[in-house]
Structures are given as C-alpha cells and as structure tokens.
Write a protein that holds these residues in place. Structure first.
Motif, PDB file in Angstrom:
ATOM      1  N   PHE A 110     -37.324 -20.451 -28.073  1.00  0.00           N
ATOM      2  CA  PHE A 110     -36.192 -19.564 -27.866  1.00  0.00           C
ATOM      3  C   PHE A 110     -36.088 -18.695 -29.113  1.00  0.00           C
ATOM      4  N   SER A 157     -33.886 -16.165 -30.718  1.00  0.00           N
ATOM      5  CA  SER A 157     -32.534 -15.648 -30.530  1.00  0.00           C
ATOM      6  C   SER A 157     -32.289 -14.464 -31.459  1.00  0.00           C
ATOM      7  N   VAL A 166     -30.473 -17.496 -21.158  1.00  0.00           N
ATOM      8  CA  VAL A 166     -31.597 -18.349 -21.587  1.00  0.00           C
ATOM      9  C   VAL A 166     -32.176 -19.190 -20.450  1.00  0.00           C
ATOM     10  N   ASP A 226     -33.429 -14.652 -26.516  1.00  0.00           N
ATOM     11  CA  ASP A 226     -31.989 -14.785 -26.268  1.00  0.00           C
ATOM     12  C   ASP A 226     -31.276 -13.599 -26.903  1.00  0.00           C
ATOM     13  N   GLY A 264     -27.197 -20.753 -24.278  1.00  0.00           N
ATOM     14  CA  GLY A 264     -27.586 -19.518 -24.964  1.00  0.00           C
ATOM     15  C   GLY A 264     -26.458 -18.983 -25.827  1.00  0.00           C
TER      16      GLY A 264
END
Ligand SMILES: NC(=O)C1=CN([C@@H]2O[C@H](COP(=O)(O)OP(=O)(O)OC[C@H]3O[C@@H](n4cnc5c(N)ncnc54)[C@H](O)[C@@H]3O)[C@@H](O)[C@H]2O)C=CC1
Ligand SMILES: CC(=O)C(=O)O
Ligand SMILES: [Mg+2]
Length: 561
Positions: free
Chosen positions: A122, A124, A162, A192, A208
C-alpha cells in the motif's frame, strides 16, 4: 515433487512455515523437517500435495457463499502459494469466478471487513516520503509484473479506496494460474490517495486514509514518484494500470507508455480481448469486421479503447480511417457522441459522429438516445461497457434485431450484477439468433431445448500471455501492434470460428496453452519492432516454456545466513 534442482534457503522453523512462497506445510519431508527445525511444528504425517489438495477442496466445498470461498482461498494463498495455485489450476473453471470476477468485486467492497493478512504493498499519499523504503521492504528482488490500482473505478462498482487491492491481487493470481508467471515475480500495489466513497469514509473499519481523493498536480506528482521509484527498484518490471477512473486512466497511460514497459488493462487489454472476440464472431458469421457497424454503450476507458482498436483493425482490413470511424457509434449517458457536443473528453473527440451523418435521423431529445441509434444506425454489433445494469432493454435488442439477422451482442460490464443484459434475456429477445459474450462468467443458457454456451470476453484472456511474452524477451515497451497480435491469436483459437460449433472463445481450461501462444506472437512483434531482445523462434519457445512456473514443491537445502 518438481524435478528442478533443490532450492537453497536460510529460512527455518516458524519463519519458513510463515513464508507463503516457501511453505510446504505437511509436505515437508522427514529430512527437511530435521534440517529446518520443523519437527513437532507440524502434525507427524507426511503428505503429498495431492493429499493436501484433497483436504483443501473438502474444506473449500464446505463453504456455501462465494465470498466465504474467496476468503478461504485467499487464506491458503497467504499461507502456501504452491498449494493455492495447484488447487486453482486443478479446479480452474470452478475457482476463477471465486478469485476473480464476480466474487472479487464483493471482496473489494468488503476489503476492510474481511481483511486477514498483508499481501502486496500500500503506497499511501500520506507516506509518500517513504516510497523508496516501502519498495525496498518488499523481499522479492526480481519483481517482473506489477498490477497497480488507485481503486477509484473497481470493475463497475465505483470507488473502493484501498479495497482496490482485491483487484490487483486477483489479476496477479491469474497471471500465475493462467500465464505461468511465478508468484515470486509478481507484486500487487494499491495507491492510497483517499476515497470519495462516503460509505467508506464513514466506515469505522475502513483501512485506507480517511480523506477525499487528492487530485490535480498532487495526484500527478504522486503517480510520477511511484513510477520513478518502481524504475529504481525493478528497472525491467512491467506495470499494469488497473481500474483507474476515466479522468486519470488515459492521461496516465499516455504519460508513461513511451518510456515505461506498461499498459492499461481496461483500455488496451479489454480492446485486445474484444477485438479478438469480434474477429472470431465475424469469421463465424462469414463477414469482415470492417463491414460491420458497431454501437458502444459507455464511452469511457474501455469503450473508447475498444473503439480505437476496432478502427485500427478495420483499417488493417482495407478501410480508410474516416470510413472506419463513421461506422462507430459511441453512446454515453447523454446519448450519441456527436460533433459539437459539450464536455467531451479529449479521447472521445475522435469518436464523435459527424452532424451531417445524423442529420436525417429523427429523434426527440438534444442527442440521439440508444434506441434512436439502434433504429437509425442499424448496427450489427452492440457492446456494453457502461457499468450500468439493464441498459440493453428488450426494446433496444428488438430494435437491433429488426435490421440484423444475427447480431453480435457483448454486455461486458463487470461484475455479473452490473451486466447490461443477462445472457438469458438476450437469447430470449433474439430467439437464440445471436452471438453473445459477457465480461463475467455466466452458465450456459437453455432456450427451447438448445444449450447456448456463454463466452467470457474478459481481458483475462489476454494479459497473462502479454506478461509471459514481455518477460521472455525483456520487452521495453508495449505497442498497439503487440496487443493486436494477441487479438489475432485469440481469434484464431475460437472453436466457433474454426468449426462452426462450440464456444466463441476457447474454454478457460485452455488458458495456459493460449497464454503461451499469445506470449510467442506478442514477443515476436516486440522483437520485430526493436522493442526487445532478439532471439530465434526456437529460443523464444524454450524461454516461454522455461519461464512457465508450475505449482510443484521443490526439495530444499539449508544454508546459513
Ligand atoms: N469485460 C472486460 O474485460 C472489461 C469490462 N469492463 C467493464 O466496463 C465497465 C466500464 O469500465 P470503464 O470504461 O473503465 O469505466 P468508465 O467509467 O471509464 O466508463 C463508463 C462510461 O459509461 C458511461 N455511462 C454511465 N451511465 C451510462 C448510461 N446510462 N448510458 C450510457 N453510458 C453510461 C459513463 O459516463 C462512462 O463514460 C465496467 O463495468 C467494467 O467492469 C472494463 C474493462 C474490462
Ligand atoms: C475485467 C476488468 O478489468 C474490469 O472489469 O475492470
Ligand atoms: Mg479492470
């Protein structure tokens, strides 16, 4: 057991059992259990992978709901990848709808609620300063295929934030199960950037970042930072853009396609599978695609991507481009895309109908509706990529049928519940005189005692082979010609076009063989275009075979760290 040489590893004890790429569970032999400190950590019986599969299939079958089957399979994937892929390959037709569309749609929607363990990365926006660290913390040193999404348009289900990770994982599972790409070489990624889905923003378990999506320059810079970081870490990796929303999908593709080995699955993969399916359908009808008029419902990424590839194909077949474009009718939510229409996206501009072409049409609104288009344009082909269920009404299909004896009708929106018309409806309304394909799997339809198989025109027929071909010759870029080679290869494998019988597309159980053929043809075009290593046909075939990963346990030898 694989006949490959032993694998050397320093992992041992619980760490070995917790490494899904290496874990063999009860299939570790006595010698291995002693050498790797596993004695007593497993029940004492030594099992083969076949015995493990039997148990797993029994457990799998005990779940009723598809989403529970999905969770169960994902759990095996996170524990023991070899067993997962062996099981999926053994039961491919049964399990594809569970790991991929339609169930993967539910898994994305419920991502945070059903979350069990980490897979993929992920990235972000709020952690963007660590982007290189995030990529460095991936233990796979040879990532060759990345599927990345920002989760804004997941199938036809809109913004899943997400939860889009579900689709990246699902696509890569198919790369391995159907395209033989080793799971050691794949990486699912979710960017994200927030979500505009209020339900998720208000959901206490949503995993998320809880803010609106970042846009504009911030978004572009973030995507750029990600792409550059990928290049630094894995310079040869192929990047598949997946399920980006319309305003971002095409600009991202345009920005990177000439400098990165990348493609957009929804624009190009979908175009490739759809043109292949249309070629097969036209051949079985005994007509050229260039003789057909085509209506699209949904002038977004998929619709416009397919339309452009259909036009290219018509030109290859001998039409001049203007004539080819005049045979394409794009219908979006405000009706037929027509010259001078306000608020068109730049990729829609070249797909409008000329005012002069529709001047003698009679319709009541500002622009022609889908029904008006069916009545006035008299199309031979109807393709649904709107993500809106039910748009192909009985009136629409009947209007088409009035002017076309054997229409080609592809309601392609996913998952199954978003389909523009169910196969059952289409077959009933056309009295079985139709060539049909859908995006998600549907069971054969029985109408007046005859069974009609329903082809699944989904980009999953294409992308595993593209990946395999790209890896075999280390292609630097992915060209339209490579995608067209994939279409041709698919069309040439159509049972209906070749024999007049059977499905429009080869059965899903043939996907591995088909992926190898697609890989070969795609790689040859890449070489001919100077986009890849140059090797002989024989070597190419050998590389494709050699690269094709099989889910078999290897024996292990221990090394010290
Ligand atoms: N079978 C396959 O392999 C694939 C299927 N798809 C499906 O196609 C659908 C669309 O995907 P994208 O093109 O990427 O999305 P998109 O958001 O770029 O395009 C959808 C388009 O449909 C239009 N639309 C919405 N309501 C409409 C209406 N009532 N009438 C006419 N048009 C309408 C939207 O304005 C938009 O332009 C999704 O459901 C997706 O699952 C997409 C890629 C591959
Ligand atoms: C199949 C696919 O990529 C989609 O529906 O978005
Ligand atoms: Mg997609």
């Amino acid at each position: 057991m694989s006949n490959k040489p032993s694998l050397y590893t320093y992992y041992a004890g619980p760490a070995l059992l917790e490494t899904p790429l290496l874990n063999k569970g009860s299939a570790f032999t006595k010698e291995e259990r002693i050498a790797f400190n596993l004695i007593g950590l497993l029940p004492p019986r030594y099992e083969t992978i076949e015995q493990q599969m039997e148990r797993a299939y029994m457990q799998y079958s005990s779940f009723g709901e598809p989403i529970n089957k999905h969770i169960y399979l994902r759990n095996i994937q996170d524990k023991n990848e070899t067993l997962f892929y062996r099981l999926v390959q053994q039961h491919l037709e049964e399990m594809l709808p569970i790991i991929y569309t339609p169930t993967v749609g539910d898994a994305c929607e419920k991502f945070s609620a059903i979350y069990r363990s980490a897979r993929g990365i992920f990235v972000s926006y709020n952690e963007r300063e660590y982007i290189d660290d995030i990529l460095r913390s991936v233990t796979k040193s040879k990532v060759k295929v990345i599927v990345v999404t920002d989760g804004e348009r997941v199938l036809g289900l809109g913004d899943q934030g997400v939860g889009g990770m579900g689709i990246s994982i699902g696509k890569l599972s198919l790369y391995t199960a159907c395209g033989g790409i080793s799971p050691a070489y794949t990486l699912p990624v979710t960017l994200d950037v927030g979500t505009n889905n209020e339900k998720l923003l208000n959901d206490p378990v949503y995993m998320g970042s809880k803010h609106k999506r970042i846009t504009g320059e911030e978004y572009e810079q973030f995507i750029d930072a990600f792409m550059k970081a990928v290049k630094r870490r894995w310079p040869e990796a192929m990047v598949q853009f997946e399920d980006f929303a319309q305003p971002n999908a095409m600009p991202i593709l345009k920005r990177y396609r000439d400098t990165y080995c990348c493609f957009n699955d929804d624009i190009q993969g979908t175009a490739s599978v759809t043109v292949g399916s249309l070629l097969a359908a036209c051949r079985s009808k005994g007509v050229a695609l260039s003789s057909q008029k085509v209506v699209f419902v949904g002038a977004g990424s998929a619709g416009c991507g397919i339309a452009e590839q259909v036009i290219q194909q018509m030109v290859v077949e001998g039409l001049d481009e203007a004539t080819a474009r005049s045979q394409i009718y794009m219908v979006d939510r405000f009706g037929l895309l027509t010259e001078g229409m306000p608020d068109l996206r730049d990729f829609q501009d070249a797909l409008v109908q000329k005012k002069s072409a529709v001047s003698d049409w009679s319709y009541s609104g500002d622009y022609a509706s889908l029904r008006d288009v069916m009545n006035c344009a008299k199309p031979d082909i109807l393709i649904g990529v709107s993500g809106v269920p039910g748009l192909f009404t009985e009136a629409v299909i009947s209007a088409m049928k009035k002017h076309c004896e054997l229409p080609i009708i592809f309601p392609l929106s996913n998952p199954s519940r978003q389909v523009e018309a169910t196969p059952e409806q289409v077959i009933k309304w056309t009295e079985g005189k139709v060539i049909i394909a859908t995006g998600s799997p549907f069971k054969p339809v029985t109408y007046k005692g005859k069974s009609y198989p329903i082809a699944q025109c989904n980009n999953s027929y294409i992308f595993p082979g593209i990946g395999l071909g790209v890896i075999a010759v280390k292609a630097r870029l992915i060209s339209d010609e490579m995608l067209r080679a994939a279409s041709e290869t698919l069309a040439a494998a159509s049972p209906l076009a070749n024999t007049g019988q059977g499905g429009l597309l080869p059965p899903l159980s043939d996907l591995s063989g088909l992926s190898k053929q697609i890989a070969f043809e795609v790689a040859k075009i890449a070489m001919a275009q100077g986009l890849a290593l140059e090797i002989s046909d024989d070597e190419l075939k050998q590389r494709i075979e050699k690269n094709f990963w099989k889910p078999e346990y290897r024996s292990y030898k221990r090394i010290s760290r």
